[in-house]
Write a protein that holds these residues in place. Structure first.
Motif, mmCIF file in Angstrom:
data_model
loop_
_atom_site.group_PDB
_atom_site.id
_atom_site.type_symbol
_atom_site.label_atom_id
_atom_site.label_comp_id
_atom_site.label_asym_id
_atom_site.label_seq_id
_atom_site.Cartn_x
_atom_site.Cartn_y
_atom_site.Cartn_z
ATOM 1 N N GLY A 68 -0.596 1.294 0.964
ATOM 2 C CA GLY A 68 -1.232 0.466 -0.004
ATOM 3 C C GLY A 68 -0.382 0.526 -1.249
ATOM 4 N N HIS A 69 -0.041 -0.981 -1.615
ATOM 5 C CA HIS A 69 0.779 -1.121 -3.018
ATOM 6 C C HIS A 69 0.376 -2.219 -4.054
ATOM 7 C CE1 HIS A 69 2.431 -3.946 -0.132
ATOM 8 N NE2 HIS A 69 2.942 -4.554 -0.815
ATOM 9 N N HIS A 145 6.178 3.833 -3.156
ATOM 10 C CA HIS A 145 6.182 4.264 -4.449
ATOM 11 C C HIS A 145 4.859 4.068 -5.117
ATOM 12 C CE1 HIS A 145 10.530 5.139 -4.001
ATOM 13 N NE2 HIS A 145 10.692 3.911 -4.051
ATOM 14 N N VAL A 146 3.573 3.659 -4.375
ATOM 15 C CA VAL A 146 2.463 3.445 -4.789
ATOM 16 C C VAL A 146 1.519 4.174 -4.144
ATOM 17 C CG1 VAL A 146 1.016 1.781 -5.372
ATOM 18 C CG2 VAL A 146 3.178 1.181 -5.519
ATOM 19 N N SER A 147 1.320 4.171 -2.983
ATOM 20 C CA SER A 147 0.147 4.569 -1.937
ATOM 21 C C SER A 147 -1.110 4.755 -2.843
ATOM 22 C CB SER A 147 0.303 5.916 -2.032
ATOM 23 O OG SER A 147 1.688 6.232 -1.194
ATOM 24 N N SER A 148 -1.721 3.331 -2.931
ATOM 25 C CA SER A 148 -3.191 2.932 -3.413
ATOM 26 C C SER A 148 -4.297 2.932 -2.624
ATOM 27 C CB SER A 148 -2.932 1.407 -4.238
ATOM 28 O OG SER A 148 -2.812 0.788 -2.923
ATOM 29 N N PHE A 149 -3.896 3.419 -1.472
ATOM 30 C CA PHE A 149 -5.208 3.559 -0.444
ATOM 31 C C PHE A 149 -5.953 4.944 -0.835
ATOM 32 C CE2 PHE A 149 -4.181 0.319 2.996
ATOM 33 C CZ PHE A 149 -4.245 -0.807 2.019
ATOM 34 N N SER A 150 -5.765 5.297 -1.828
ATOM 35 C CA SER A 150 -6.373 6.871 -2.369
ATOM 36 C C SER A 150 -7.083 6.669 -3.829
ATOM 37 C CB SER A 150 -5.131 7.846 -2.588
ATOM 38 O OG SER A 150 -5.567 8.948 -3.123
ATOM 39 N N ALA A 158 8.637 4.011 -14.076
ATOM 40 C CA ALA A 158 9.764 2.765 -13.807
ATOM 41 C C ALA A 158 8.853 1.882 -12.949
ATOM 42 C CB ALA A 158 11.090 3.088 -13.122
ATOM 43 N N HIS A 159 7.861 2.333 -12.205
ATOM 44 C CA HIS A 159 6.959 1.467 -11.066
ATOM 45 C C HIS A 159 5.731 1.196 -11.573
ATOM 46 C CE1 HIS A 159 9.751 1.888 -7.806
ATOM 47 N NE2 HIS A 159 10.213 2.809 -8.217
#
Length: 220
Positions: A68-69, A145-150, A158-159
């Motif tokens: 996930g990003h 650098h995101v891992s949004s499936f959490s 910076a991201h």
């Protein structure tokens, strides 16, 4: 009770094996370190890049991993040295870094950060470690650098981009990748301008973003 400075137990969709169904399980999200922010994910979407890396069996595919990003969320806590964000900010994560200081990040011609160059690393960009573990203490890999499936994730400053909280989360999350990719491809790469004749192949998020460009940015 405040969760600031403490690990958070939450649910995440974990990819345990290449091409196998994601598993909803409890994970532990560590507090943010220096130059990091912990986010409560409000909305996330599925990008084809997630599917591509989920199918791959060799590096840069790593397992177990939280994919996930494309997402939007609320800042839950901040790490040491973070001045750009504060608790409660509405933000979207982005996989390309912007340190705001190097020559490329200050340039209007490039978005390839010299300080934190793009790489398909399965860990945090500055110290190459993970902020996720499962209930057995096993480290879980990051994604872009995101891992949004959490329900919660940790992202380097910076991201991360702060946006207007009036934007609906299910629209805002598309700014993380799809919309920005389409607009950037037309505006920055192809340099579409008033009077240009173009063909758009496909009307997914990226194709629609290319179509949106002349209506909103070029004011045609």
């Amino acid at each position: 009770m405040s969760s600031v400075g403490k690990p958070i137990h939450c649910k995440a969709a974990v990819a345990r094996e290449a091409g196998k169904p994601l598993v909803i399980e409890e994970v532990v999200v560590a507090p943010p370190k220096a130059h990091e922010v912990r986010i409560k994910i409000i909305c996330t979407s599925l990008c084809h890049s997630d599917i591509t890396l989920w199918k791959w069996k060799e590096p840069p595919a790593y397992f177990p991993r939280i994919l996930g990003h494309e997402a939007a969320g609320i800042v839950e806590s901040i790490g040491e040295g973070v001045n750009e964000f504060e608790e409660g900010d509405f933000v979207v994560p982005v996989f390309l870094a912007n340190c705001r200081e190097c020559i490329d990040c200050k340039s209007t011609r490039s978005n390839q950060c010299e300080t934190l160059p793009f790489k398909l690393s399965p860990r945090m960009p500055r110290d190459d470690t993970s902020r996720f573990t499962d209930t057995k203490g096993e480290a879980l890999y990051h994604f872009l650098h995101v891992s949004s499936f959490s329900q919660y994730t940790v992202v380097d400053v910076a991201h991360l981009v702060k946006i207007n909280p009036a934007i609906p989360p299910d629209r805002a999350c598309l700014l993380s990748c799809g919309l920005s990719t389409g607009v950037g491809a037309a505006w920055k790469t192809a340099q579409v301008e008033a009077g240009s004749t173009v063909a758009i192949f496909g009307l997914g998020v990226i194709g629609l973003a290319v179509w949106i460009l002349p209506l909103n940015l070029l004011k045609l």
